[in-house]
Motif scaffolding. Sequence first.
Motif, short mmCIF file in Angstrom:
data_model
loop_
_atom_site.label_atom_id
_atom_site.label_comp_id
_atom_site.label_asym_id
_atom_site.label_seq_id
_atom_site.Cartn_x
_atom_site.Cartn_y
_atom_site.Cartn_z
N VAL A 51 0.86 -1.18 0.00
CA VAL A 51 0.00 0.00 0.00
C VAL A 51 0.90 1.23 0.00
CG1 VAL A 51 -0.17 0.02 2.52
CG2 VAL A 51 -1.92 1.19 1.15
N GLY A 52 0.50 2.25 -0.76
CA GLY A 52 1.32 3.44 -0.85
C GLY A 52 0.50 4.71 -0.78
N LEU B 264 -2.63 0.49 -4.26
CA LEU B 264 -2.42 -0.89 -3.85
C LEU B 264 -1.58 -1.55 -4.94
CD1 LEU B 264 -5.95 -2.03 -2.57
CD2 LEU B 264 -3.92 -1.61 -1.18
N ALA B 265 -0.64 -2.40 -4.54
CA ALA B 265 0.26 -3.00 -5.52
C ALA B 265 0.53 -4.45 -5.16
CB ALA B 265 1.57 -2.23 -5.59
N THR B 266 0.80 -5.24 -6.19
CA THR B 266 1.19 -6.63 -5.98
C THR B 266 2.23 -7.02 -7.03
OG1 THR B 266 0.39 -8.92 -5.75
CG2 THR B 266 -0.67 -7.56 -7.41
N PRO B 267 3.23 -7.80 -6.65
CA PRO B 267 4.20 -8.26 -7.66
C PRO B 267 3.62 -9.44 -8.43
CG PRO B 267 4.80 -9.10 -5.50
CD PRO B 267 3.59 -8.23 -5.29
N VAL B 268 3.78 -9.41 -9.74
CA VAL B 268 3.40 -10.55 -10.56
C VAL B 268 4.57 -11.54 -10.61
CG1 VAL B 268 2.61 -11.30 -12.83
CG2 VAL B 268 1.88 -9.08 -11.92
N THR B 269 5.76 -11.00 -10.82
CA THR B 269 7.00 -11.76 -10.76
C THR B 269 8.06 -10.83 -10.19
OG1 THR B 269 7.91 -11.12 -12.90
CG2 THR B 269 6.30 -12.92 -12.91
N ALA C 136 7.20 -0.98 -5.68
CA ALA C 136 5.85 -0.70 -5.21
C ALA C 136 5.48 -1.59 -4.03
CB ALA C 136 4.84 -0.88 -6.34
N VAL C 137 6.03 -2.80 -4.02
CA VAL C 137 5.88 -3.70 -2.87
C VAL C 137 7.29 -3.92 -2.31
CG1 VAL C 137 5.07 -5.93 -2.04
CG2 VAL C 137 3.90 -4.82 -3.94
N PRO C 138 7.63 -3.27 -1.20
CA PRO C 138 9.00 -3.34 -0.69
C PRO C 138 9.41 -4.76 -0.33
CG PRO C 138 7.72 -1.63 0.42
CD PRO C 138 6.75 -2.44 -0.36
N ASN D 126 5.80 3.55 0.38
CA ASN D 126 5.12 2.27 0.22
C ASN D 126 5.44 1.35 1.39
OD1 ASN D 126 5.41 3.34 -2.67
ND2 ASN D 126 3.99 1.65 -2.92
N GLY D 127 4.42 0.63 1.83
CA GLY D 127 4.59 -0.36 2.88
C GLY D 127 4.07 -1.71 2.44
#
Length: 253
Positions: free
Chosen positions: A33-34, A47-52, A180-182, A249-250
């Motif tokens: 979340v940022g 909101l962010a999520t890693p795909v790879t 975006a996702v630390p 971002n956290g």
Amino acid sequence: MKKFTFLLVAALMALSQSVNAQEDKNMFNHLGVGVGVGVLNGVNFELATPVTDYLAVRVGYAFLPSLSYKTDVDIDSDDPTIIADEVEVEGKLNKKDFKVLLDVYPFKGSSFRLTAGAYIGADKLVTARNTEPFLNPADWGTAGIKLGDYRVTSDSQGNVEADIKVAKFKPYLGIGFGRAVPKKRVSFNFDLGVQFWGSPGVWTNTKDDFGNISYSKLTKQDVNNEDADKVFDIMEKISVCPVISFRINGRIF
């Protein structure tokens, strides 16, 4: 637009290659979340999520505070019963967008990224309205406000409006630093890019020679004013909106 398409295709190719290289358990395995602030895109939440390890998806909302400005504008009327010479008009900024972005990291573990995506939201960037009634709704269309040599005609409620409009769908291209996702709990991010929002235009109610009133785009020929011509020339050339933002971002999990 060609650059945007090229980068988007590159992002999709990177996604395809990296998905084949990763195990399923590494996909969408974290959520971040940022919150940030930027130039011309204001306050933004994500909101962010890693795909790879090479690709992340961000969704969010960005807005500028609704700043306003009031001024008196001359009334232009066919109705002799209207005795006022001026009416107060309030202009408001209305920049609010949802965003969907793809971050491509050229190297595993890299903080540098290429970003492609889009902002989707309000097309009326600036709105101008009279603050008090100056015309009986039954007499709508008989009066308006002066814009150069042009009359902004009243609507069916006896009010006037004029809007500076851009595209609702605004493709975005940019670069940035930070995940975006630390990988740890918190990271600092920087974004630099542009929104492609088309050629801005002034839209308002227009009355034709047959008395029909429609909401349409003004041209320099409609206004027929030297100062307004300069404004139209400058405005029509501003087809992109720069985006410079800083964000914290956290990682939630």
